[in-house]
Scaffold this motif. Structure first.
Motif, short mmCIF file in Angstrom:
data_model
loop_
_atom_site.label_atom_id
_atom_site.label_comp_id
_atom_site.label_asym_id
_atom_site.label_seq_id
_atom_site.Cartn_x
_atom_site.Cartn_y
_atom_site.Cartn_z
N ALA A 1 0.83 -1.21 0.00
CA ALA A 1 0.00 0.00 0.00
C ALA A 1 0.86 1.26 0.00
O ALA A 1 0.56 2.24 -0.70
CB ALA A 1 -0.94 0.00 1.20
N ARG B 1 0.79 4.28 -2.81
CA ARG B 1 0.56 5.68 -2.46
C ARG B 1 1.71 6.57 -2.93
O ARG B 1 1.50 7.67 -3.45
CB ARG B 1 0.39 5.82 -0.95
N ALA C 1 -4.10 -5.15 0.53
CA ALA C 1 -3.58 -3.81 0.22
C ALA C 1 -4.47 -3.11 -0.79
O ALA C 1 -4.79 -1.92 -0.65
CB ALA C 1 -2.15 -3.92 -0.30
N MET D 1 -7.71 -1.92 0.79
CA MET D 1 -7.47 -0.75 1.62
C MET D 1 -7.35 0.51 0.77
O MET D 1 -7.92 1.56 1.09
CB MET D 1 -6.18 -0.98 2.43
N LEU D 2 -6.61 0.41 -0.33
CA LEU D 2 -6.38 1.57 -1.19
C LEU D 2 -7.66 2.03 -1.87
O LEU D 2 -7.87 3.23 -2.07
CB LEU D 2 -5.30 1.22 -2.22
#
Length: 326
Positions: A180, A184, A226, A229-230
């Motif tokens: 993640a 980002r 991941a 979540m993103l």
């Protein structure tokens, strides 16, 4: 940094890399090829004695008088041998790059470009080093696993969640949080480069992203959480999927590789010796070039500065020079 075309030109700090490699040569060749107004925004960091010797060999000594040069990474005369892998040269490359990064942190430059280093020379100097991302992290005093490598070339942008380590070591470090963080950092770098809301394709760890568990549980345990979540954070993320399939489709602005070769092979196939290598995730944006220090041709005056010119253009927002294919 502002990617707007109305923004003032970016000030760049250019580090000479390993002084026994092709770094000083391609730095001077690239600066000579730029118009005077573009050169005015670049400060060159490196051992002045090496730069003077290189300029004399290239027949461009007069150019030095037009450049802003910071004498950094001084090299003992007995260690200054083009093509020789030497601990003092390795230490010089780290020192000149560190000086450029520090200048950027002080607000004297907007981004750093570092010419090629030689990892064996740096390790012989007793310096812990696993590529420029690790150096950026150390100088900026942030954790090493928060700075990532993004290669740009051949129409691709690829961030690497892991880099210069064995596959076994990389698998041991891969976590949903690390994946993640790489995504980002890549999204933020894309915004700097003029792509503010990138579509992102995330490679699987195993072939076919584990094929529903047939090839292992790593993707379900690491990459899928991941990605979920993103997405909750509003990022446009697809995957995990097989790297080969995602690259064949070419539908995304940014790709995230789990392992070194997943990202390096396609970039170097499409942009041989012409890619830019960005260290992203810290408060300093550093880019190197997607090739090495070429010790076999160092000092011969035949090094190609195309990749460096493309990197300067990438960070300054200028048009990219064409790819050359030998």
């Amino acid at each position: 940094m502002n990617a707007s075309t109305n923004a003032p030109p970016r000030r760049l700090a250019l580090a000479a890399g390993d002084p026994n490699g092709i770094g000083p040569e391609i730095a001077l060749k690239a600066l000579a090829a730029l118009p005077a107004e573009a050169r005015a925004g670049i400060t060159l960091y490196g051992p002045v004695a090496v730069l003077e010797r290189t300029a004399a060999a290239l027949g461009c000594s007069a150019l030095l008088g037009e450049l802003r040069i910071v004498d950094a990474g001084q090299l003992p005369a007995e260690a200054a041998r083009p093509g020789r892998i030497d601990a003092a040269a390795g230490a010089s490359a780290v020192a000149s790059a560190s000086a450029a990064i520090e200048a950027c942190r002080r607000g004297e430059a907007d981004a750093v470009i570092a010419c090629p280093h030689h990892e064996i020379a740096i390790h012989r100097a007793g310096i812990a080093f696993s590529g420029y991302p690790s150096l950026v992290a150390r100088v900026c005093t942030v954790p090493e696993d928060s700075v990532f490598l993004m290669l740009v070339g051949g129409g691709l942008r690829i961030v690497h969640a892991t880099l210069h380590e064995s596959v076994r070591s990389a698998l041991g470090r891969l976590t949903p949080a690390l994946v993640a963080a790489a995504v980002r950092a890549g999204a933020r770098a894309c915004a700097v480069l003029g792509v503010p809301a990138p579509s992102i394709g995330v490679f699987g760890i195993n072939p076919h992203a584990s094929e529903g568990g047939l090839f292992g549980a790593e993707d379900a345990a690491i990459v899928e959480p991941a990605v979920r979540m993103l997405r909750t954070e509003g990022l446009r993320v697809d995957g995990p999927a097989g790297a080969d399939m995602l690259l064949t489709q070419r539908r995304h602005d940014l790709y995230v590789a789990m392992l070194h070769d997943q990202g390096h092979i396609p970039i170097k196939l499409l942009a041989p010796n012409a890619a830019s290598a960005l260290s992203i995730g810290a408060d300093v944006l550093l880019s190197s070039v997607g090739h090495g220090s070429a010790m076999d041709i160092a000092g011969r005056g035949i090094a190609d500065c195309t990749a460096l010119l493309r990197t300067i253009a990438l960070l300054s927002g200028a048009p990219q020079p064409p790819l050359t294919r030998d």
